[in-house]
Design an enzyme around this catalytic site. Sequence first.
Site, short mmCIF file in Angstrom:
data_model
loop_
_atom_site.label_atom_id
_atom_site.label_comp_id
_atom_site.label_asym_id
_atom_site.label_seq_id
_atom_site.Cartn_x
_atom_site.Cartn_y
_atom_site.Cartn_z
N LYS A 171 0.85 -1.20 0.00
CA LYS A 171 0.00 0.00 0.00
C LYS A 171 0.88 1.24 0.00
O LYS A 171 1.83 1.33 0.77
CB LYS A 171 -0.90 0.00 1.24
CG LYS A 171 -1.80 1.23 1.35
CD LYS A 171 -2.82 1.07 2.46
CE LYS A 171 -3.77 2.24 2.51
NZ LYS A 171 -3.20 3.44 3.15
N SER A 193 -1.70 5.07 -4.02
CA SER A 193 -2.20 5.95 -2.95
C SER A 193 -1.14 6.94 -2.54
O SER A 193 0.05 6.63 -2.60
CB SER A 193 -2.56 5.06 -1.74
OG SER A 193 -2.88 5.83 -0.60
N HIS A 195 -1.85 8.19 0.59
CA HIS A 195 -2.14 8.08 2.02
C HIS A 195 -2.68 9.43 2.54
O HIS A 195 -2.10 10.03 3.43
CB HIS A 195 -0.87 7.68 2.77
CG HIS A 195 -1.08 6.98 4.08
ND1 HIS A 195 -0.48 5.79 4.39
CD2 HIS A 195 -1.80 7.33 5.18
CE1 HIS A 195 -0.81 5.43 5.61
NE2 HIS A 195 -1.62 6.35 6.12
N GLY A 228 -9.38 10.24 -2.04
CA GLY A 228 -10.40 11.10 -2.62
C GLY A 228 -11.55 10.36 -3.27
O GLY A 228 -12.37 10.97 -3.96
N ILE A 229 -11.66 9.04 -3.06
CA ILE A 229 -12.75 8.27 -3.66
C ILE A 229 -13.98 8.43 -2.77
O ILE A 229 -13.99 7.98 -1.62
CB ILE A 229 -12.37 6.77 -3.80
CG1 ILE A 229 -11.10 6.59 -4.64
CG2 ILE A 229 -13.55 5.96 -4.35
CD1 ILE A 229 -11.20 6.97 -6.09
N ARG A 250 -11.92 8.76 3.85
CA ARG A 250 -12.59 9.60 4.84
C ARG A 250 -14.02 9.92 4.42
O ARG A 250 -14.83 10.32 5.25
CB ARG A 250 -11.77 10.87 5.05
CG ARG A 250 -10.49 10.60 5.83
CD ARG A 250 -9.54 11.76 5.78
NE ARG A 250 -9.08 12.00 4.42
CZ ARG A 250 -8.37 13.04 4.02
NH1 ARG A 250 -8.03 13.95 4.90
NH2 ARG A 250 -7.99 13.17 2.76
C1 LIG Z 1 -8.35 7.77 10.74
C2 LIG Z 1 -7.45 7.20 9.67
C3 LIG Z 1 -6.60 6.16 9.99
C4 LIG Z 1 -5.78 5.61 9.01
N1 LIG Z 1 -4.94 4.58 9.35
C5 LIG Z 1 -4.20 3.98 8.40
C6 LIG Z 1 -3.36 2.88 8.73
O1 LIG Z 1 -3.22 2.48 9.86
N2 LIG Z 1 -2.69 2.28 7.70
C7 LIG Z 1 -2.79 2.70 6.41
O2 LIG Z 1 -2.18 2.12 5.52
N3 LIG Z 1 -3.56 3.77 6.09
C8 LIG Z 1 -4.25 4.41 7.03
N4 LIG Z 1 -5.03 5.48 6.70
C9 LIG Z 1 -5.07 5.95 5.30
C10 LIG Z 1 -6.22 5.30 4.54
O3 LIG Z 1 -6.05 3.90 4.46
C11 LIG Z 1 -6.29 5.83 3.09
O4 LIG Z 1 -5.09 5.58 2.39
C12 LIG Z 1 -6.61 7.31 2.99
O5 LIG Z 1 -7.51 7.72 3.99
C13 LIG Z 1 -7.19 7.62 1.60
O6 LIG Z 1 -7.43 8.98 1.44
P1 LIG Z 1 -8.90 9.64 1.59
O7 LIG Z 1 -9.28 9.57 3.02
O8 LIG Z 1 -8.70 11.03 1.11
O9 LIG Z 1 -9.83 8.86 0.70
C14 LIG Z 1 -5.82 6.10 7.68
C15 LIG Z 1 -6.67 7.15 7.37
C16 LIG Z 1 -7.48 7.72 8.35
C17 LIG Z 1 -8.37 8.86 7.98
#
Ligand SMILES: Cc1cc2nc3c(=O)[nH]c(=O)nc-3n(C[C@H](O)[C@H](O)[C@H](O)COP(=O)(O)O)c2cc1C
Length: 297
Positions: A171, A193, A195, A228-229, A250
């Site tokens: 990832k 991604s 992230h 952003g999905i 999110r």
């Molecule tokens: C509260 C929160 C916790 C997250 N924790 C992790 C995590 O532990 N591991 C990880 O790979 N990504 C984590 N992410 C990232 C998400 O997996 C994802 O890549 C990201 O939110 C995508 O972007 P978007 O929110 O704009 O759609 C986290 C995101 C949020 C908002």
Amino acid sequence: MGYTRISDANEITQEYIDSILVEARYIDSVIADTTVSFFGKHYAMPVMTPAFSHLGAYNGREKTGLEEYSLAAKECGILNFCGMMENDMFQKIIDTGADTVRIVKPYADHGKILDQMQFAEAAGAVAIGMDIDHIFGEKGADIVVGEEMAPQTSEMLQSYVELTKLPFVVKGVLSVTDALKCAKIGAKAIIVSHHHGRIPYAVPPLMVLPEIKEALGDSDVQIIVDCGIASGVDVFKALALGADAAAVGRSMLPSLEKDGTEGAAGFLRSVGNELRYMMSCCGFAAVTDIDDSVLYI
Ligand SMILES: Cc1cc2nc3c(=O)[nH]c(=O)nc-3n(C[C@H](O)[C@H](O)[C@H](O)COP(=O)(O)O)c2cc1C
């Protein structure tokens, strides 16, 4: 008038997704089928939950948000993801019955990586992986909730692939260079991604996706995209540009926070329904039929 610089990758990504337009093809079109295969299993749609962590219980409810969205994934028949957590929390997610991919952090403590991967496999994870985009911080290696992260080499990633019988997912791929390394070490899927904007000016995942798809050619690495999905149209655009599936992020949180499992399931279903609608209107009967010939970029 001064020029305002926009370095936030989330904003850049959103604008890029919204700049992509779609043509319609109604004649001879049918109601589309959104089912897909991942890691040898069938799922209702190419929409996945995000690899989230650190969600507590919302509004005084008993279960954490992590368990609530995992239950929603099960209810919707889709592949579930989770991120940074201890093994006891992961067990609770497995106990929801959702088919779950365990994304382990790139901990500096190598023993912890191995322990979490081995625990996940024994507990019944569908796949395991690592978010390679959460290594560096501005002062060196990042510290995430008190835990130090560490750089990961190709050899280290390959050793994780060899450690497990499960498919391995990388990832945080945001370049052809990393995508090719993932194919070489034997990863079965990548998540394209940034992230949610970990680096400023990150290229939007959907922008780099076609190059990654082409570079991977006919390898068996499946491509998931996130960042952003927020709708079925966003998923449709991702699939048209070369992804096999897309994960919401999110965008799922308001429904999850408000109505728990039912809220998250309702949101995920609406994303899937809009995807089916878009596929039908654009003349794609199956997910594997979708291509970029309907897009205007
Ligand atoms: C509260 C929160 C916790 C997250 N924790 C992790 C995590 O532990 N591991 C990880 O790979 N990504 C984590 N992410 C990232 C998400 O997996 C994802 O890549 C990201 O939110 C995508 O972007 P978007 O929110 O704009 O759609 C986290 C995101 C949020 C908002």
